[in-house]
Design an enzyme around this catalytic site. Structure first.
Site, PDB file in Angstrom:
ATOM      1  N   GLY A 293       0.872  -1.125  -0.049  1.00 41.09           N
ATOM      2  CA  GLY A 293      -0.036  -0.071  -0.140  1.00 41.09           C
ATOM      3  C   GLY A 293       0.929   1.282   0.102  1.00 41.09           C
ATOM      4  N   SER A 294       0.164   2.252   0.659  1.00 44.98           N
ATOM      5  CA  SER A 294       1.123   3.660   0.458  1.00 44.98           C
ATOM      6  C   SER A 294       2.120   3.657   1.419  1.00 44.98           C
ATOM      7  CB  SER A 294      -0.129   4.691   0.879  1.00 44.98           C
ATOM      8  OG  SER A 294      -0.305   4.487   2.111  1.00 44.98           O
TER       9      SER A 294
ATOM     10  N   GLY B 182       0.727   5.029   5.167  1.00 40.98           N
ATOM     11  CA  GLY B 182       0.073   3.996   5.709  1.00 40.98           C
ATOM     12  C   GLY B 182       0.806   2.706   6.174  1.00 40.98           C
TER      13      GLY B 182
ATOM     14  N   GLU C 194       5.431  -3.127   1.564  1.00 38.31           N
ATOM     15  CA  GLU C 194       5.752  -2.882   0.270  1.00 38.31           C
ATOM     16  C   GLU C 194       5.114  -1.399   0.037  1.00 38.31           C
ATOM     17  OE1 GLU C 194       4.924  -1.946  -3.558  1.00 38.31           O
ATOM     18  OE2 GLU C 194       4.340  -4.146  -3.913  1.00 38.31           O
TER      19      GLU C 194
ATOM     20  N   CYS D  10       2.381  -0.417  -8.240  1.00 37.04           N
ATOM     21  CA  CYS D  10       3.481  -0.127  -7.610  1.00 37.04           C
ATOM     22  C   CYS D  10       4.679  -0.521  -8.492  1.00 37.04           C
ATOM     23  CB  CYS D  10       3.626  -0.993  -6.416  1.00 37.04           C
ATOM     24  SG  CYS D  10       3.438  -2.803  -6.886  1.00 37.04           S
TER      25      CYS D  10
END
Lengths: 509, 509
Positions: free
Chosen positions: A211-212, A215, A235, A272
């Protein structure tokens, strides 16, 4: 008719506690199964997902706006991943068994019999991603690798595709039950607070996340701040720089332009591995070609309204930077429900010097169909630009079809630098479309990942959820079957006899 | 005449910056050496240390109070470790090379050629320990494994043996220079602030540490709080519980008593593998025998005055606990300089219930020649006691010489639980005296270590300083030599041909 349930209920503290206790209770029996038995259970899950592909794809298309073709391929990838881990379990070398036989004449004095293997760490919390409703969600790579390792999984669902998640959870749980897995091997939770509490719980031994950066870093910090810290395999974000050599600019111009636009706009740029920055030789015609091609790409719906909001803000911010020219102006369109669609945006940052001047904004990941290009004038420019990029999943090098000696000379330094900045170095292909194979490396220095020594795609992902245990001078009957002299499970093992130089290559004995 | 230099100067900010920059500058050339060339350099270091053994031992004996016999063995262990990593480099399988050949018919669509191997992470800061002035200090296991991996090392010396450190640093640096290693491959720093700043520096990619829980946790937190977090491989504290079965109590009483006392008093009890708690069947005669044997052990000097102060306080604290009987009363004696010596202390905590009542004090590591014993009445008692122990390096089980079916049945659960609490499970031997071999596991759940998936002793320690990089569709001439089709370095590799089920066992091709 597909039901859209966006009002998912948060997991209560009591429900969470039951999930975690069930996972803890299941850890020993699931982890103690022979690898071949866990392999069969993973295949049962894969079969069940394959059988339900149509219904799952229909649901996910409604919730995410992704095309049925893309989603069908993603279910296939998800089940191939599960089967690949099943193959890995049957092969058995992932256990890295090493047996050092007792050696009374060892150079440091008598050496005891020592037998080392890898064992599951215990229950794992996996955070599903928004952008892969199957391959990085409920039954995705993190879940598959943790279950393969022998770790029960508590899955935090992503609110972007709640009904797809609910159905996948049902399929996975029911398949695992049919396969004889203990209750508690797999359970799902929902809600931000439940996700945080799970990571803080002493019964959880590791976290995995896609995710971000914001986060992921928040969760990493929580895992590190525990009284007993646990590994957090996040990641997070990656700019995935791509470089075009002057030879490629001359010989493969159309190919490069089409490949770049295809890659950065794929899935509305919500991967990503999206190539976020392209470095071109000064004076190239590529900007013109890229601008034109990008201008022909249709609007694509974003995954969620929140992602669309973030994207709109980012584009507004970087478009206003001094020296940045918007050479393809993206437009916003109404799409399904309240989630808009966008056509691509291409930003020309001018020189590498200007790119670096505004690196904080231009070298940060933009999640959506936008890319930045900049022109370099020298090898020094290229080195400065690549060195300024934070850790990345990939670096892409676009070269001539068969680089000659002069181009090779210039590339050698670049290849070495690329290997320092990223986990995967790509030649004349593009970073999106990550092959799921043993040699894949989907990871890189922070912020690409929080654990640079690991991958979240490919079979090596299992290493994240394993820890070594050695048995010293253990009676044969009390050894795990995998470590007994007779090798009843037929596993590949390295055996170092007394007097031998120690080796590490496993072989079937 | 041996010089005692206890006034070591702190590394200044400028000196530290030079060290770190030199390490960063050396990273590429040291890391790019063929494994066999780094192997030769490690052997040059080992030879040089072997040649200087007498002088080093004399110096270390003066600084630490450890016996010449012990220290001579420790230098040998240190050089054997270096040679073992050299063997590992020559073997080459530690690189875990996997080659997936291009496969146009791969199940998920055309698969590109992908080649994965492990590469050095970059400069590492290593914190030397007090209790092993050679094997866990300047040229110890952390240094050897990081250098073997291809990572330059910045070594934070321990103030407990400054002159031994200084001489070892000189020998290591001079040997590396003779072997052709780049300047900056190895350097030493001193002082608490320099140690902290090094870990915060962006040029450092990992930390390795052996020491106390408080010191190690503080450094772990610093590594995790960096803008880009890095792994911190800390080996902190371990209680190393040992269990005596009723069969062992009947059949091997003298052997168990002597083994336990020998192990917990070895090196004045200043080993991370010291068995700190012994669980005995209720009514055993062992407490009496242990008390007597411990009472006959001579006073042993502590490593530093600070450790002695901490030990004195701990003993005072736990001796006063309700239900705890001091069955061997340790005494303090003057020794060299201002560092005192102690005879052993044995504390009988009574029942497991009382042990658990005071677990915060009794199940915490005491660094020095003291141990706690407690009596269990049931299997349930044993499980509660072992479950209450925090993560540990080892669990020891003392059983009959050849456990019969009944004893085996009772042991099976205990063995499984031991494998959850520790990285090494030992039968009828004792945890001190850690064999340096490929199958060794010196690690365990927190606080034994901060990275449960790794070991700091044995050849697998190299894994801590490696990260994977994959090359996708890379022209042969631009691949690292290790990954080229012709395999010019002759390394073991796994090659997955098109159409093959993916495997993971390396083989020489």
């Amino acid at each position: 008719m597909t039901t859209l349930n966006t009002e998912i209920s948060e997991t209560t503290e009591e429900e969470l506690d039951r999930c975690l206790q069930a996972a803890a209770d299941a850890a020993e029996s699931w982890g103690d199964l022979a690898p071949k038995e866990r392999a069969a259970a993973l295949e049962t899950v894969a079969d069940a997902l394959d059988d339900e592909t149509s219904a799952l794809v229909e649901q996910a298309a409604a919730e995410t706006g992704l095309s049925e073709g893309r989603l069908t391929g993603e279910v296939k990838r998800t089940t191939v991943q599960l089967r690949m881990f099943a193959d890995l379990l049957r092969d058995g070398s992932y256990l890295r068994i090493v047996i050092d036989r007792q050696d009374p004449d060892f150079v440091l004095g008598a050496r005891p019999d020592l037998r080392r293997w890898l064992t599951p760490t215990g229950p794992v919390v996996v955070y599903a991603a928004s952008n892969f409703p199957f391959a990085f969600s409920v039954a995705g790579g993190d879940t598959a690798s943790a279950l393969a390792a022998g770790c029960p999984v508590v899955l935090k669902t992503h609110p972007g595709h709640p009904e797809t998640s609910r159905r996948t959870v049902e399929i996975v749980r029911s398949a695992l039950t049919r396969a004889g897995a203990p209750e508690g091997t797999f359970a799902a939770i929902a809600g931000r607070q439940a996700g945080i509490r799970a990571l803080q719980d002493p019964r959880i031994t590791a976290g995995a996340f896609t995710g971000s950066v914001s986060g992921g870093r928040a969760l990493f910090d929580i895992a590190a701040a525990r009284p007993n810290p646990i590994p957090f395999f996040g990641e997070l974000g990656s700019i995935n720089p791509a470089v075009v050599t002057s030879e490629a600019d001359h010989e493969r111009e159309e190919d490069v332009a089409a490949g770049f636009v295809g890659s950065f706009t794929l899935g509305a740029g919500q991967f990503c591995t999206k190539p976020g920055v392209l470095l071109l030789p000064g004076g190239s015609e590529l900007p013109k070609q890229i601008a034109e091609l990008a201008g022909e790409v249709s609007a694509a719906r974003m995954l969620t309204a929140k992602i669309a909001d973030g994207y709109r803000e980012r584009i507004a911010e970087v478009s206003e930077l001094p020296g940045v020219e918007v050479i393809t102006t993206g437009t916003e369109h109404a799409a399904d429900g309240d989630v808009p669609a966008f056509t691509p945006t291409v930003l020309h940052a001018g020189s590498v010097a200007n790119l670096l001047e505004h690196r904080a904004a231009l070298l940060e990941e933009t999640f959506g169909p936008a890319a930045v290009i900049a022109e370099y004038e020298s090898e020094g420019d290229l080195h400065r630009a690549l060195s300024a990029v934070e850790g990345s999943l990939t670096v892409t090098l676009q070269t001539s079809g068969e680089p000659g000696p002069a181009e090779q000379d210039r590339l050698a330094n670049l290849v070495a630098l690329a290997g320092k900045r990223a986990g995967r170095v790509i030649f004349n292909q593009w970073p999106t479309g990550v092959a799921v194979t043993p040699a894949q490396q989907h990871g890189g220095p922070y912020p690409a990942t929080t654990a640079v020594s690991h991958t979240s795609v490919g079979t090596a992902a299992i290493d994240r959820f394993l820890r070594p245990v050695s048995y010293q001078n253990c009676p044969e009957a009390l050894l795990p079957a995998a470590l007994r002299d007779a090798n009843p499970l037929g596993l590949p093992r390295t055996v170092n006899e007394a007097g031998e130089a120690p080796g590490t290559s496993p072989k079937h004995d």
